[in-house]
Design an enzyme around this catalytic site. Sequence first.
Site, short mmCIF file in Angstrom:
data_model
loop_
_atom_site.label_atom_id
_atom_site.label_comp_id
_atom_site.label_asym_id
_atom_site.label_seq_id
_atom_site.Cartn_x
_atom_site.Cartn_y
_atom_site.Cartn_z
N ASP B 512 2.71 -8.05 1.42
CA ASP B 512 2.72 -6.76 0.73
C ASP B 512 3.00 -7.15 -0.74
O ASP B 512 3.49 -8.32 -0.96
CB ASP B 512 3.87 -5.69 1.37
CG ASP B 512 3.69 -4.39 0.82
OD1 ASP B 512 2.75 -4.06 0.11
OD2 ASP B 512 4.43 -3.46 1.06
N ASP B 587 -0.43 2.65 -0.05
CA ASP B 587 0.63 3.66 -0.02
C ASP B 587 -0.25 5.04 -0.11
O ASP B 587 -0.12 5.47 -1.33
CB ASP B 587 1.85 3.55 -1.06
CG ASP B 587 2.39 2.14 -0.38
OD1 ASP B 587 2.30 1.53 0.75
OD2 ASP B 587 3.35 1.71 -1.29
#
Lengths: 536, 843
Positions: B512, B587
């Site tokens: 990430d 996200d």
Amino acid sequence: MVTLGHFVLPLLLLGGAITVEVQRPRGVPLSKRQFYEEDKPFTCLDGSRTVAFDRVNDDYCDCPDGSDEPGTAACPNGNFHCTNAGFRPAFIPSSRVNDGICDCCDTTDEYNSGADCQNTCREMGRKEKEELQKLAEIAEEGFLLKKQLIQEAKHGLEEKKTKLEDFQKNKKDLEANVETLRTVKEAAEQPEREAKERHLKAWEEQKAAIRLEKDRARMVEVLLELDDDADGFVSVAELQSHSELDPDSDGSFTEAEAQGLLRGMDKVDAVVFETVWNNIKEKYVSESNADIPPPGETPPDETRDIVSENDSENYPDEDIPEEEEDDDDEDDDEDDDVDDGDYKAPPTTRTDEKKKDDDDDGPMPPYDQETQALIDAAQKARDEFNEAEKALREVEDQIRNLEKEISFDFGPSSEFAYLYSQCYELTTSEYVYRLCPFNKVSQKPKFGGSETSLGTWGKWAGPEDNIHSVMKYENGMGCWQGPSRSTTVKLTCGKETVVTSTSEPSRCEYLMEFTSPAICQEPARFDSGHPDHEEL
Amino acid sequence: MSWMCSVMCRGLFLRRMGPVLLVWLAVCLGGTWAVDKGNFKTCEQSAFCKRQRAIKPGESPYRALLETMELTNTRLTLQLINDNNKVRLLLELYRLQGNITRVKINELKPLKPRYEVPDVLIREPPTEPLSLLSQDENGVVLSLGPESQRVIVSARPFRLDIVEGRDVLMSLNSRGLLGFEHLRMQEEEKVEDGMWEETFKSHTDSKPNGPSAVSLDFSLPGVEHVYGIPEHADTLKLKTTDSGDPYRLYNLDVFQYELYNPMALYGAVPVMLAHNAQRTTGIFWLNAAETWVDISSNTAGKTVFGKMLDYVQGSSETPQTDVRWISESGIIDVFLMLGPTPREVFSQYASLTGTQAFPPLASLGYHQCRWNYNDQEDVRSVDAGFDEHDIPYDFIWLDIEHTDGKRYFTWDPHKFASPKEMLQGLMDKKRKMVAIVDPHIKIDTNYKIHNEISSRGFYVKNKDGGDYEGWCWPGSAGYPDFTRPDMRAWWASQFAYDQYEGAMENLYTWNDMNEPSVFNGPEVTMHKDALHGAWEHRDVHNLYGIYVHMATAQGLIERSGGVERPFVLTRAFFAGSQRYGAVWTGDNAAEWDHLKISIPMCLSLSLVGISFCGADVGGFFKSPSTELLVRWYQTGAYQPFFRAHAHLDTPRREPWLFGPENTALIREAVRQRYTFLPYWYQLFYLAYHTGEPVMRPLWVEYPQDPATFALDDEFLLGRDLLVHPVTEEGARGVTAYLPGKDEVWFDIHTFQKHNGGQNLYIPVTMSSIPVFQRGGSIIPRKLRVRRSSACMEDDPYTLYVALNNQRTAEGELYIDDGHTFNYEKKEFIHRRFSFSNNVLSSV
């Protein structure tokens, strides 16, 4: 599998398992054995279809209810029965048959997967028995304790009820007392108020007289000052020498303007000047201190700005002090300032002005003896009244608390009453958790830091048939982007009252395990019908 | 302040830091959920974009100097001169195998070398001979091979046209927008604002190399539909950008991104596809610097009626789409993929950057993730929950909180004290785990990883030569220079079982924050004047993510001695990232529009090679309604990467927390996924083998049917499954377009037959997932859904044979061990089935 027209043909391609002969088809519980009769066609248990018996457990699903494949994984909705001798029997979903994972402790689910399963039923049975025994012992002792708790709660409740009655009686007396004292107080306050007003009025009058006198004296002074040629008259020219008197303040104080001030005359005598004086006294600057603004004069721009800003921004409207002349009761004023601590202190210019004014008028003269006596009497009545009222409030508080406690749901036999106003703590690696039943839950970092509320008492929140097994605390400190913190407290039977664990399964939703004898149930006799007897 | 927002957004320090940060928070969020656009640049605020965009179409100042032309067997070179400043460029033109033309333009004599992107092409692309057809003082004509394809180089002004027969396929610099800012000394010329220094918010970019942008326009006659250039939260069909900002390609950690706009997101693939009923082509702009893409169209403003009127009156000009690429630095290196079919464009692009990594079968199952599973007990109980509710899953995931203070490759000593025990517990159930490993490294001299990187000098450097430091999850952090092969090799070695303590073979990895995300950096990323050896971060920015992904995947391969296939998920990506694993759309939020956008976002990625794509099921931020959650599971079950994920501050949402009815609905969706695993696996094998996408827009299979060109609320899996998920709140029905006039489609649940070439209204209930199997296809499934895909390994296959109007069908089945590279040694079964005359046969 059903063939679905000629459009979609689901075909079984690979796989296949060996059906092993056992006394009853694999995966069938004893209770259903009668439906699986060898050499007779098999009818699906839902009655939907009848198939040849060799289709039972042939690893191909024929019955919509899965009943033809009790011992294979062929049907998506089937169940496999493990006997689990030594432990308790169980059904597992068909999908767990031969998946390489041991599910039945008797290993029967993995007959063709190569999984290396050990029969652990006896071991598990023994462990379970021990566990149950232990639980039963705890339950037994816990239940005894619970009985005591119930007794204590009963006594406690009675005591409280008696106490409450006492308080209520007491309250009535106190109420009467308060009423009596109120009358006394009011009776004493009336003459006090009148006497004070008289005193005040007299002083007001005195002050007005003094001020008038001062003004006249100043007028005469000014007249003399203006009257440069000392002829007893103030002329246009003489007035013009005081440019601050220019009515439109445009920088040129013309003859016409001066004449206007002198009511159209070229010069005025002392008598007429009296009427002129009223128009110019605000602006007039004495020649002896021309560089200092006179009292009452508009302050220079800068100061003014500050004052006005403060007036409008730092003071709510109702707090703007009255004009100074009327502001007699200085003590009260100061009290107000203290109370309004949120606001900035008034700017100094104002204080200075006020002081000057006070100096001019002087303090209020003390009350005369008679008035003072009336005030003292009234004060005494007030004190007595306040005292009585306070006592009444206290009793009322106690009544309220008692009523709250009495009406609280402490369980069917008030067995949880003993938790009221107690607190229990649990220390973890990071935090100290604190549960105060029927009040609140909180969390405090172990190594310093402030306490966080994890909720205040909300309600009993167990399942319908056992509502008193779970407590819910709600509306704790708010969470960012989330709800406010809340805590669920699960009660289990234990000899001691202890918080045994806390966790935060979801952000800001806490879970606490709490043991207490109050939740213990009357233990069933342990040796009655242990399930492992079923199929031995 | 942006970094503060980011910190708060993932709620990191909230509990411990108390009121001070709460105040910040209020300022950051201002009560809205949308992205703070002010944190990210517009073209106007990006000096080079503003400069280049200010150049309007007109006569190009560039002229080809034909006398400098050199033609060898494999390439043509030619100098270009800018008549305004006399700076010379070198044009290189190659004919590549498989109908691709490569055009490179660099400065003839740059002051210092300009960056050329390495490691993205899988090899130096093999060339084919070019031959000169004709030449005069106006230009040259070259043959591009057999299909009467030619490239015409015009000299004054310089332009390139690629023609086939009488049709112009593509023109370069036809609008005169070729721009090439040559490297120069600072005092040389008049200095424009932003050339030698640029400030955005509180950050100043020192720009020691001055202006260096490149740009070029492409005209696409006959084209009204262009696709690709992910990642953007926008429709499948790209929009014209005349009235707003261009599409931006600059890998950024965008907090709470907004839908339907051209803002940059986490990844960038500079590949655009152009399509009309006759032909599909592609443009691959190989440049890793910040890039903007403008699109305009001569028909965009016209209504359908207007177009019809043009047609009737015969006055219509040919529809045309014009595209312009602008990059901050590097060179122009562009691959023109000339199709002509969608399939050929996929294979052309795959020949350049490789195909989708063939994933382990288990990774095609369902993934259960949450930020964060709190501790080992939590993992155990979630795992048990799946068994209790009879829902299959293959992977459970751990986010950043599993580490010891955000030190990756470590475990929290209290919450995850015995990771091997936990992993063994999962292994006993034939399940797996993914743990996060981010590229920012906590600066802490007690942390082995930091000390090693630091002592080896592997960190990215700041403009003054010291180690670059930024703020991220662990606080102050360094960023390893993944552009260095020796750094990547070292990183890969850290995944070895004797290095990564607690790891076992069923532990996989998630990268990430690899844009890279720098909370206190400009636009939440690294300063452009940071240094990667000789190159500025400006030059390599969009490559950082792919390098992290590459090194991590390599690590997982090496730890098994090259035997096992890796599984690595990445958020940032670039062209070629398909070779290293899966990507997700970052996200997102628990909103219906975010569910809808997951389709075009993944389709756009699929078109440019990245097949293994998914969106967080349920939505990352906020809390979904039960209906939305169920619909998202139903949609995700038919998208390639199927993972539920949730923000730390959201309430728990494991599938069984919404009542038995909804648990049953979710169970059914996940079970449908598992029954189709053989088909998914076969599609991924195909993607690995040929570069064809797994998830496809309808136009890819029905390229001549304009009704399919803009569809992005439904999609195909392979050729044979058509999926129109329900993405509307409270839907009573959906209208699905069933393509193909001669096709028939079967509802996979009811086997009801529908004719192709129609809009079909399908009434729906909460249990409906409208999916259709194409008549003429055979799809392998496994109907014994078990705890995990590995538990189903030995189960029988069921073939679903759907007949077409000729009562025939074809299909295939691919089987291998599901997790090793042994398929490379031909250890697999790949059978083709056909059904005709009521007989199923297999070869």
